[in-house]
Enzyme design. Structure first.
Site, PDB file in Angstrom:
ATOM      1  N   HIS A  20       0.860  -1.184   0.000  1.00 54.28           N
ATOM      2  CA  HIS A  20       0.000   0.000   0.000  1.00 54.28           C
ATOM      3  C   HIS A  20       0.895   1.233   0.000  1.00 54.28           C
ATOM      4  O   HIS A  20       2.103   1.140   0.186  1.00 54.28           O
ATOM      5  CB  HIS A  20      -0.916   0.015   1.234  1.00 54.28           C
ATOM      6  CG  HIS A  20      -0.155   0.170   2.512  1.00 54.28           C
ATOM      7  ND1 HIS A  20       0.386  -0.903   3.188  1.00 54.28           N
ATOM      8  CD2 HIS A  20       0.189   1.274   3.219  1.00 54.28           C
ATOM      9  CE1 HIS A  20       1.021  -0.471   4.256  1.00 54.28           C
ATOM     10  NE2 HIS A  20       0.926   0.858   4.306  1.00 54.28           N
TER      11      HIS A  20
ATOM     12  N   HIS B 158       5.745   6.288  -1.908  1.00 56.93           N
ATOM     13  CA  HIS B 158       6.414   5.020  -2.170  1.00 56.93           C
ATOM     14  C   HIS B 158       5.555   3.867  -1.664  1.00 56.93           C
ATOM     15  O   HIS B 158       4.647   4.061  -0.859  1.00 56.93           O
ATOM     16  CB  HIS B 158       7.787   4.966  -1.483  1.00 56.93           C
ATOM     17  CG  HIS B 158       7.695   4.866   0.006  1.00 56.93           C
ATOM     18  ND1 HIS B 158       7.432   5.953   0.820  1.00 56.93           N
ATOM     19  CD2 HIS B 158       7.783   3.784   0.840  1.00 56.93           C
ATOM     20  CE1 HIS B 158       7.385   5.557   2.074  1.00 56.93           C
ATOM     21  NE2 HIS B 158       7.577   4.247   2.119  1.00 56.93           N
TER      22      HIS B 158
END
Length: 196
Positions: free
Chosen positions: A43, A131
């Protein structure tokens, strides 16, 4: 409870990441230097909430939905790789994020952190770098230049982010002592039917 606000990855993107990582993981598995992120844990974190008190959750949910409704859906894809704090002494390997509208995720992260603070929730985090964590170093940091060269070729299909998730992280309750994630709420990005 320990929680975070995140952009979830759709199944086809998770599969693309897993297919890409499989031969690269096998190449370093014998050294046992890295603990690779489980597929259900992939995620993009926008705000980390280390101690969300349950009585504050309702206000956070309401304010979060108002915040999300004021923004337009965003197109993303994963591309490239990096390391925290540096490639020469890495604790985290991550996939980079290409945004259809550069800077939007940083704006969302700042806005959602402000929403949480306004709701009385403590927010942790440093400078935001969009990220997706791929692996964490086992023990001490490790040089990762060789791995980053291989990971830097990652490119996934793009997807549209039209919701955000408030996720509880239950430490040690998942397989092999990993966290168990529980989506507590989803916030719809943008008004229904609004074009992106």
């Amino acid at each position: 409870m320990r929680a975070f606000v995140a952009v979830e990855l759709p199944e086809d993107v998770v599969t693309a990441v897993e297919d890409f990582l499989e031969p690269r993981r096998e190449g370093v598995a014998s050294r046992r230097e890295w603990r690779w992120t489980r597929r259900e844990h992939l995620h993009l974190t926008l705000a980390f909430l280390p101690d969300l008190e349950e009585w504050r959750e309702e206000e956070l949910v309401e304010e979060g939905q108002r915040y999300a409704a004021r923004h337009r859906p965003l197109d993303l894809r994963l591309a490239g790789a990096g390391a925290f704090p540096s490639p020469g002494s890495a604790r985290v390997l991550w996939a980079g994020v290409d945004e259809g509208e550069p800077g939007t995720l940083a704006t969302w992260a700042a806005g959602l952190r402000a929403v949480a603070s306004h709701a009385g929730v403590r927010v942790d985090g440093t400078r935001f770098t969009p990220h997706v964590t791929l692996a964490r170093a086992v023990g001490r940091p490790h040089p990762a230049g060789h791995l980053l060269q291989a990971l830097d070729t990652l490119h996934t299909p793009s997807w549209r982010v039209d919701d955000l998730a408030l996720v509880a992280s239950h430490l040690g309750q998942g397989p092999r002592g990993t966290p168990r994630y529980e989506v507590r709420h989803r916030w719809t990005v943008g008004a229904a039917g609004t074009p992106a």
